[in-house]
Design an enzyme around this catalytic site. Structure first.
Site, short mmCIF file in Angstrom:
data_model
loop_
_atom_site.label_atom_id
_atom_site.label_comp_id
_atom_site.label_asym_id
_atom_site.label_seq_id
_atom_site.Cartn_x
_atom_site.Cartn_y
_atom_site.Cartn_z
N GLU A 1 3.93 24.81 19.64
CA GLU A 1 2.51 24.50 19.91
C GLU A 1 2.10 24.92 21.30
O GLU A 1 0.94 25.19 21.55
CB GLU A 1 2.29 22.99 19.83
CG GLU A 1 2.37 22.43 18.46
CD GLU A 1 2.30 20.91 18.56
OE1 GLU A 1 2.23 20.30 17.52
OE2 GLU A 1 2.35 20.37 19.68
N ASP B 1 4.32 16.90 6.82
CA ASP B 1 5.13 16.41 5.70
C ASP B 1 4.55 15.07 5.26
O ASP B 1 3.65 14.55 5.90
CB ASP B 1 6.60 16.24 6.13
CG ASP B 1 6.72 15.37 7.39
OD1 ASP B 1 6.84 15.94 8.48
OD2 ASP B 1 6.65 14.13 7.27
N1 SAH Z 1 12.66 20.36 15.19
C1 SAH Z 1 12.22 19.73 16.41
C2 SAH Z 1 12.39 18.23 16.33
C3 SAH Z 1 11.43 17.62 15.43
S1 SAH Z 1 11.45 15.89 15.50
C4 SAH Z 1 13.01 20.25 17.56
O1 SAH Z 1 14.05 20.82 17.36
O2 SAH Z 1 12.56 20.08 18.68
C5 SAH Z 1 9.98 15.56 14.63
C6 SAH Z 1 8.70 15.77 15.39
O3 SAH Z 1 7.62 15.79 14.48
C7 SAH Z 1 8.38 14.67 16.35
O4 SAH Z 1 7.62 15.20 17.41
C8 SAH Z 1 7.55 13.70 15.51
O5 SAH Z 1 6.56 13.08 16.30
C9 SAH Z 1 6.92 14.56 14.44
N2 SAH Z 1 7.02 14.15 13.02
C10 SAH Z 1 6.65 14.95 12.00
N3 SAH Z 1 6.87 14.36 10.82
C11 SAH Z 1 7.43 13.16 11.08
C12 SAH Z 1 7.94 12.11 10.25
N4 SAH Z 1 7.91 12.20 8.93
N5 SAH Z 1 8.47 11.03 10.86
C13 SAH Z 1 8.51 10.95 12.21
N6 SAH Z 1 8.06 11.92 13.04
C14 SAH Z 1 7.52 13.03 12.49
#
Ligand code: SAH
Length: 249
Positions: free
Chosen positions: A12, A216
């Site tokens: 982002e 998701d």
């Molecule tokens: N792949 C990323 C980590 C993602 S962690 C990396 O390697 O840096 C998930 C991120 O998406 C967090 O910022 C969280 O706020 C958000 N998020 C998206 N879907 C989520 C869900 N189902 N539950 C909790 N957080 C979620």
């Protein structure tokens, strides 16, 4: 007036960094902060990092070290409200921590010594962010290929629940939602940082607004949907929304 643009994910921030005029990188606490101008406005770009503690640390540094006077947060989240679909966008009106539990000493979800469980976003900044989101999505949509699934994203406004857990199971989500509902909270989305930043902004009296693209449905498919979505959709939405917000500030 300096505005912090806080991004949850590297993808982002990339588009914003490319547009940053007079960029200056400052390293602090293992993080990079980027000072510069976006469309003539003074900004500091930062990655929140993942989870409540990391996000609170970043937000505190933005305020204490970089002197930002408002914080705008973009990220992705799991959609949990009825009708909140992958590809939709949620503008936060308030945040609650779904994993805060000091009961029976305090009511469940209440943050000890604050006498409250939720923190409101700044209404004026949030109104601008909502407007920028509507405009930004129209613009981002025009850039998508015809076969893209996310042609008509819904825009929602409401409560978001944060906690140190990637929620990725229908049963787990049900338990989480039932608990929150019993306490009178009906979140539209779940993520892992927003409530921490909202609390820091409350402490310092700094206006805060946040927008999350739904990556998701926090169900058993969540981990599959997530990576593709971030690259293809969320990063473009975040960029378009911030670009529309800047001239309004
Ligand atoms: N792949 C990323 C980590 C993602 S962690 C990396 O390697 O840096 C998930 C991120 O998406 C967090 O910022 C969280 O706020 C958000 N998020 C998206 N879907 C989520 C869900 N189902 N539950 C909790 N957080 C979620």
């Amino acid at each position: 007036m300096t505005t912090a643009i806080l991004s949850a994910l590297v993808e982002e921030q990339q588009g914003l960094l490319q547009l940053l005029v007079n960029p200056e990188r400052v390293r602090r606490g293992g993080r990079s902060y980027w000072r510069g101008e976006l469309q003539g406005r003074n900004v500091v770009l930062a990655l929140s990092r993942i989870g409540k503690v990391a996000a609170a640390t970043t937000a505190t540094a933005l305020i204490e070290v970089f002197g930002v006077q408002r914080i705008v947060f973009t990220g992705v989240a799991g959609g949990v409200g009825a009708g909140v679909q992958v590809g939709d966008v949620v503008v936060a009106s308030a945040f609650v921590q779904h994993d805060m539990d000091s009961s029976p000493l305090f009511p469940r979800y209440q943050i000890p010594q604050y006498g409250r469980a939720s923190f409101d976003c700044d209404p004026a900044l949030t109104a601008l962010l909502l407007e920028a989101t509507h405009e930004g999505l129209t613009r981002a949509r025009g850039e998508f290929h015809e076969n893209n699934l996310y042609q008509n994203p819904g825009v929602h406004q409401g409560l978001i629940a944060s906690g140190d857990r990637f929620v990725s199971g229908a049963a787990e989500l049900q338990v989480l939602q039932n608990g929150l509902l019993a306490a009178g909270y009906a979140p539209l989305a779940v993520e892992m940082e927003g409530a921490a930043v909202a609390q820091v902004c409350f402490d310092y009296g700094v206006p805060f607004a946040a927008v999350r693209t739904i990556s998701d449905r926090a169900d058993d498919q969540a981990h599959v949907d997530f990576p593709t979505f971030v690259k293809e959709v969320a990063s473009r939405y975040a960029l378009a929304i911030v670009q529309n917000l800047m001239p309004m500030l």
